[in-house]
Design a protein around this motif. Structure first.
Motif, PDB file in Angstrom:
ATOM      1  N   UNK A 120       0.675  -1.165  -0.002  1.00 14.10           N
ATOM      2  CA  UNK A 120      -0.142  -0.023  -0.002  1.00 14.10           C
ATOM      3  C   UNK A 120       0.698   1.123   0.048  1.00 14.10           C
ATOM      4  N   UNK A 121       0.629   2.105  -0.833  1.00 20.17           N
ATOM      5  CA  UNK A 121       1.329   3.342  -1.144  1.00 20.17           C
ATOM      6  C   UNK A 121       0.679   4.330  -0.246  1.00 20.17           C
ATOM      7  N   UNK A 122       1.251   5.271   0.438  1.00 20.52           N
ATOM      8  CA  UNK A 122       1.019   6.522   1.457  1.00 20.52           C
ATOM      9  C   UNK A 122       1.089   7.814   0.769  1.00 20.52           C
ATOM     10  N   UNK A 123       0.355   8.629   1.049  1.00 15.54           N
ATOM     11  CA  UNK A 123       0.474  10.163   0.503  1.00 15.54           C
ATOM     12  C   UNK A 123       0.307  11.160   1.499  1.00 15.54           C
ATOM     13  N   UNK A 124       0.953  12.300   1.438  1.00 15.20           N
ATOM     14  CA  UNK A 124       0.710  13.400   2.288  1.00 15.20           C
ATOM     15  C   UNK A 124      -0.789  14.010   2.059  1.00 15.20           C
ATOM     16  N   UNK A 125      -1.371  14.484   3.253  1.00 15.26           N
ATOM     17  CA  UNK A 125      -2.639  15.108   3.054  1.00 15.26           C
ATOM     18  C   UNK A 125      -2.212  16.565   2.940  1.00 15.26           C
ATOM     19  N   UNK A 126      -2.641  17.344   1.807  1.00  9.28           N
ATOM     20  CA  UNK A 126      -2.042  18.495   1.681  1.00  9.28           C
ATOM     21  C   UNK A 126      -2.907  19.399   2.757  1.00  9.28           C
ATOM     22  N   UNK A 127      -4.244  19.393   2.393  1.00 13.01           N
ATOM     23  CA  UNK A 127      -5.187  19.971   3.375  1.00 13.01           C
ATOM     24  C   UNK A 127      -5.241  19.952   4.841  1.00 13.01           C
TER      25      UNK A 127
ATOM     26  N   UNK B 205      -1.765  31.770   0.341  1.00 13.16           N
ATOM     27  CA  UNK B 205      -1.999  30.684   0.932  1.00 13.16           C
ATOM     28  C   UNK B 205      -1.534  29.552   0.477  1.00 13.16           C
ATOM     29  N   UNK B 206      -0.635  28.638   1.065  1.00 12.65           N
ATOM     30  CA  UNK B 206       0.227  27.269   0.901  1.00 12.65           C
ATOM     31  C   UNK B 206      -0.306  26.497   1.565  1.00 12.65           C
ATOM     32  N   UNK B 207      -0.466  25.547   0.933  1.00 13.42           N
ATOM     33  CA  UNK B 207      -0.950  24.181   1.680  1.00 13.42           C
ATOM     34  C   UNK B 207       0.142  23.376   2.298  1.00 13.42           C
ATOM     35  N   UNK B 208      -0.139  22.303   3.037  1.00 13.43           N
ATOM     36  CA  UNK B 208       1.142  21.552   3.641  1.00 13.43           C
ATOM     37  C   UNK B 208       2.038  20.956   2.449  1.00 13.43           C
ATOM     38  N   UNK B 209       1.582  20.764   1.378  1.00  8.21           N
ATOM     39  CA  UNK B 209       2.455  20.213   0.188  1.00  8.21           C
ATOM     40  C   UNK B 209       3.218  21.431  -0.375  1.00  8.21           C
ATOM     41  N   UNK B 210       2.979  22.657  -0.135  1.00  8.42           N
ATOM     42  CA  UNK B 210       3.590  23.656  -0.551  1.00  8.42           C
ATOM     43  C   UNK B 210       2.968  24.302  -1.900  1.00  8.42           C
TER      44      UNK B 210
ATOM     45  N   UNK C  45     -10.453  12.471   6.004  1.00 11.44           N
ATOM     46  CA  UNK C  45     -10.963  13.649   6.630  1.00 11.44           C
ATOM     47  C   UNK C  45      -9.706  14.489   6.236  1.00 11.44           C
ATOM     48  N   UNK C  46     -10.208  15.935   5.520  1.00  9.91           N
ATOM     49  CA  UNK C  46      -9.474  16.831   5.122  1.00  9.91           C
ATOM     50  C   UNK C  46      -8.654  17.405   6.433  1.00  9.91           C
ATOM     51  N   UNK C  47      -7.439  17.077   6.478  1.00 13.05           N
ATOM     52  CA  UNK C  47      -6.645  18.023   7.489  1.00 13.05           C
ATOM     53  C   UNK C  47      -6.678  17.066   8.811  1.00 13.05           C
ATOM     54  N   UNK C  48      -7.421  15.756   8.743  1.00 14.68           N
ATOM     55  CA  UNK C  48      -7.260  14.848   9.743  1.00 14.68           C
ATOM     56  C   UNK C  48      -8.328  15.242  10.706  1.00 14.68           C
ATOM     57  N   UNK C  49      -9.481  14.177  10.490  1.00 17.50           N
ATOM     58  CA  UNK C  49     -10.557  14.477  11.815  1.00 17.50           C
ATOM     59  C   UNK C  49     -10.088  14.229  13.049  1.00 17.50           C
ATOM     60  N   UNK C  50      -8.995  13.118  13.065  1.00 19.40           N
ATOM     61  CA  UNK C  50      -8.564  13.095  14.457  1.00 19.40           C
ATOM     62  C   UNK C  50      -7.692  14.104  15.073  1.00 19.40           C
TER      63      UNK C  50
END
Length: 426
Positions: free
Chosen positions: A77-84, A102-107, A154-159
């Motif tokens: 399983x590949x994983x990716x960054x959640x930019x938002x 405004x830049x997101x987490x991925x720049x 969840x955008x930005x991590x609901x957790x």
């Protein structure tokens, strides 16, 4: 390269190893990267990578990016960054205009705004204008970061996302990053972190230690303005033409009003930082900026050269004509006054020749291999300035390449990158 991440919101994500993994997720893009690839590229054990990525997934910073093709065993399983998961804001305070991004987490740039500005009007109207732009972009970030992505994450991590290197009260803020970049140092130490949010502000402050970051959180605000200034103390010097800024605690005061961490650097340094982080950027180059003033950002060995007081790169105030016209800096015959005078009378060829002369001085002094041009005046006539600079260099037998490489948001994006770099251990 500065490895001081400035603290994090959860102890589990303070380690350099977690920042390395997060950086590889960022550079992998939407296609993602497998845990085995992460282990191979970081030198960590598969077990350590599994623990780190499990935390990143639980905190909303990473999400599944599909499965790799099987090579005989279970498909990885590949994983990716959640930019938002989080955002950074960059402000360019020019002499007559405020640019905000405004830049997101991925720049990636999510939004950009422009507003008129009079830098000579004094601190109060400038700070008020800056705060208004930050409030507008903060509202957009929360709207962008609160949604549910198509893959169910969840955008930005609901957790609640805890970001490696994210500033907490009392921490310092180094660095800078842009999307897809192989990041190399140029840290900005000493960002101000406020103790409390301004009453009535629509700008939430940074999370307290141990508090999860909500989707769409603003991690901080990077500010770039004309020099000279001291990035260590966060105070401008005698900005050419605007001596009233000398010694004003801009970083601390803006941080207090915003309730957010703030980093301050010179406009040319911010732009140079972003250019240095682009894939394929040369290790050493000069970014020459012609807008409302003339200056340079210097990159040597992959890092921005600021000098002890952020005084490096004051190209515009090199004297090239003894007893020449007076300059607002107090000198005479400076490159800036000669270039701006030619520009004011519409003699672009002469302005380009003066700009090329300054670039030649840098090439000779620093033995750099490339000159990158930017700024409002250059972007209005890019071919003229590139051609004029090349002709000066060629006439002197200097081999450096010349290109117009910076767009209208280069400075503001570089300012936002001051905030993002610590998240990835840069």
């Amino acid at each position: 390269m500065n490895r001081d991440t400035g603290g994090a919101n959860l102890p589990a994500l303070r380690s350099h190893n977690a920042a390395l993994v997060l950086d590889l997720l960022r550079t992998a893009g939407q296609d993602g990267i497998s845990r085995l690839e992460l282990a191979a590229r970081t030198g960590l054990t598969p077990q350590a990578v599994s623990k780190i990525t499990a935390r990143l997934r639980a905190e909303g910073l990473a999400a599944d990016a599909g499965r790799r093709a099987s090579t005989g065993g279970k498909p990885a399983t590949a994983l990716r960054l959640v930019p938002e998961a989080a955002y950074a804001i960059g402000l360019q305070l020019d002499r007559d205009e405020l640019t905000a991004v405004l830049l997101d987490l991925a720049g990636e740039r999510v939004a950009a705004r422009h507003a008129p500005l009079d830098l000579g009007a004094g601190a109060e109207p400038v700070l008020t204008a800056a705060r208004a732009e930050v409030a507008a972009l903060t509202a957009l970030a929360h709207a962008e970061g609160g949604g549910v992505r198509g893959d169910g994450a969840q955008g930005g991590g609901g957790q609640g996302a805890a970001i490696p290197g994210a500033p907490t009260p009392g921490s310092a803020m180094p660095g800078g990053v842009i999307p897809g970049a192989a990041v190399r140092g140029a840290a900005v130490p000493g960002a101000a972190v406020p103790g409390a949010e301004v009453p009535g502000a629509a700008i939430p402050g940074p999370a307290a230690p141990g508090t999860p970051i909500r989707g769409g959180a603003i991690l901080g605000v990077g500010v770039a303005m004309p020099g000279p200034l001291d990035h260590l103390t966060g105070t401008p010097g005698r900005v050419t033409g605007f001596p009233e800024w000398d010694g004003f605690p801009l970083r601390e005061e803006l941080a207090r009003r915003l309730g957010l961490p703030v980093a301050l650097d010179k406009d040319t340094n911010a732009a140079a930082l972003g250019l240095a982080l682009r894939p394929g950027a040369p290790d050493s180059f000069a970014y020459v900026h012609l807008g409302t003033g003339l200056g340079a950002g210097l990159v040597l060995g992959g890092a921005v050269l600021r000098g002890g007081r952020t005084g490096a790169g004051e190209l515009g105030h090199q004297t090239v004509q003894l007893d020449g016209p007076p300059c607002d800096c107090g000198g005479r015959g400076c490159l800036e006054v000669l270039c701006l005078t030619a520009l004011a009378r519409g003699d672009l060829a002469e302005a380009a020749r003066v700009l090329g002369t300054g670039a030649a001085n840098l090439v000779r002094l620093l033995d750099i291999e490339r000159v990158l041009l930017g700024g409002r005046a250059v972007l209005a006539a890019p071919d003229t300035y590139a051609r004029g600079t090349r002709e000066v260099l060629a006439g002197l037998g200097l081999p450096a390449d010349v290109a117009v490489a910076a767009g209208p948001y280069a400075v503001a994006e570089g300012a936002a990158q001051l905030i993002l770099a610590p998240l990835f251990g840069k």
